[in-house]
Scaffold this active site. Structure first.
Site, PDB file in Angstrom:
ATOM      1  N   ILE A 125      60.906  74.213  52.139  1.00 48.45           N
ATOM      2  CA  ILE A 125      60.062  73.900  51.000  1.00 48.45           C
ATOM      3  C   ILE A 125      59.521  75.207  50.422  1.00 48.45           C
ATOM      4  O   ILE A 125      58.825  75.959  51.109  1.00 48.45           O
ATOM      5  CB  ILE A 125      58.894  72.983  51.411  1.00 48.45           C
ATOM      6  CG1 ILE A 125      59.420  71.700  52.074  1.00 48.45           C
ATOM      7  CG2 ILE A 125      58.004  72.681  50.209  1.00 48.45           C
ATOM      8  CD1 ILE A 125      60.335  70.854  51.212  1.00 48.45           C
ATOM      9  N   GLU A 126      59.871  75.461  49.171  1.00 41.90           N
ATOM     10  CA  GLU A 126      59.433  76.658  48.456  1.00 41.90           C
ATOM     11  C   GLU A 126      58.379  76.214  47.442  1.00 41.90           C
ATOM     12  O   GLU A 126      58.616  75.297  46.667  1.00 41.90           O
ATOM     13  CB  GLU A 126      60.639  77.260  47.738  1.00 41.90           C
ATOM     14  CG  GLU A 126      60.363  78.466  46.888  1.00 41.90           C
ATOM     15  CD  GLU A 126      61.630  78.966  46.187  1.00 41.90           C
ATOM     16  OE1 GLU A 126      61.499  79.960  45.424  1.00 41.90           O
ATOM     17  OE2 GLU A 126      62.716  78.390  46.369  1.00 41.90           O
ATOM     18  N   VAL A 127      57.220  76.848  47.480  1.00 47.80           N
ATOM     19  CA  VAL A 127      56.178  76.590  46.480  1.00 47.80           C
ATOM     20  C   VAL A 127      55.989  77.897  45.720  1.00 47.80           C
ATOM     21  O   VAL A 127      55.680  78.929  46.316  1.00 47.80           O
ATOM     22  CB  VAL A 127      54.864  76.114  47.116  1.00 47.80           C
ATOM     23  CG1 VAL A 127      53.797  75.911  46.045  1.00 47.80           C
ATOM     24  CG2 VAL A 127      55.094  74.816  47.892  1.00 47.80           C
TER      25      VAL A 127
END
Length: 134
Positions: free
Chosen positions: A128-130
């Protein structure tokens, strides 16, 4: 010629819908929505954010219950979400929630140019990349 212009929704294969829904709600601030089963299908749990949605498909669901790809597997996805928060605040938020940062903040290439990203893993191991645009 056919040209798509946006995603409507993405389906994530998860080991446990309740654990995944809690994580996406608590950690990423998404809103959970449950729908009753469609005819011949299974109930649906979706995570809403902005104008987008993620359906959480239990990996145990059969093709008859939930029509899906040929080789569904939990933890095999990489997703990038955008936020207006500065990267340092994103990293602080993850740490405050006991989420280990896998990488970042780091500069990466987004759809519209450079983004600054913080990477974590959800309970199924999805990356998960934010990110935020500078």
């Amino acid at each position: 010629m056919l040209r798509v212009n946006a995603f409507d929704h993405v389906v994530l294969n998860v080991r446990d819908v309740e654990i995944a829904a809690d994580w996406y709600s608590r950690v990423l601030g998404m809103e959970r929505r449950d729908a009753p089963p469609a005819e011949g299908g299974a109930a649906r749990t979706s995570m809403m954010f902005g104008r987008n949605k993620i359906n959480l498909r239990p990996i145990s669901a059969t093709q008859e219950e939930w029509f899906t790809g040929l080789s569904p597997q939990a933890g095999s996805d990489d997703l990038c979400f955008l936020t207006d928060l500065p990267p340092a605040q994103v990293a602080d938020h993850f740490r405050a929630n006991g989420i280990e940062i896998a990488l970042g903040p780091v500069i990466k290439q987004g759809a519209r140019g450079d983004i600054v990203s913080v990477y974590v893993r959800d309970p199924d191991g999805n990356l998960i990349e934010v990110a935020s645009y500078p």
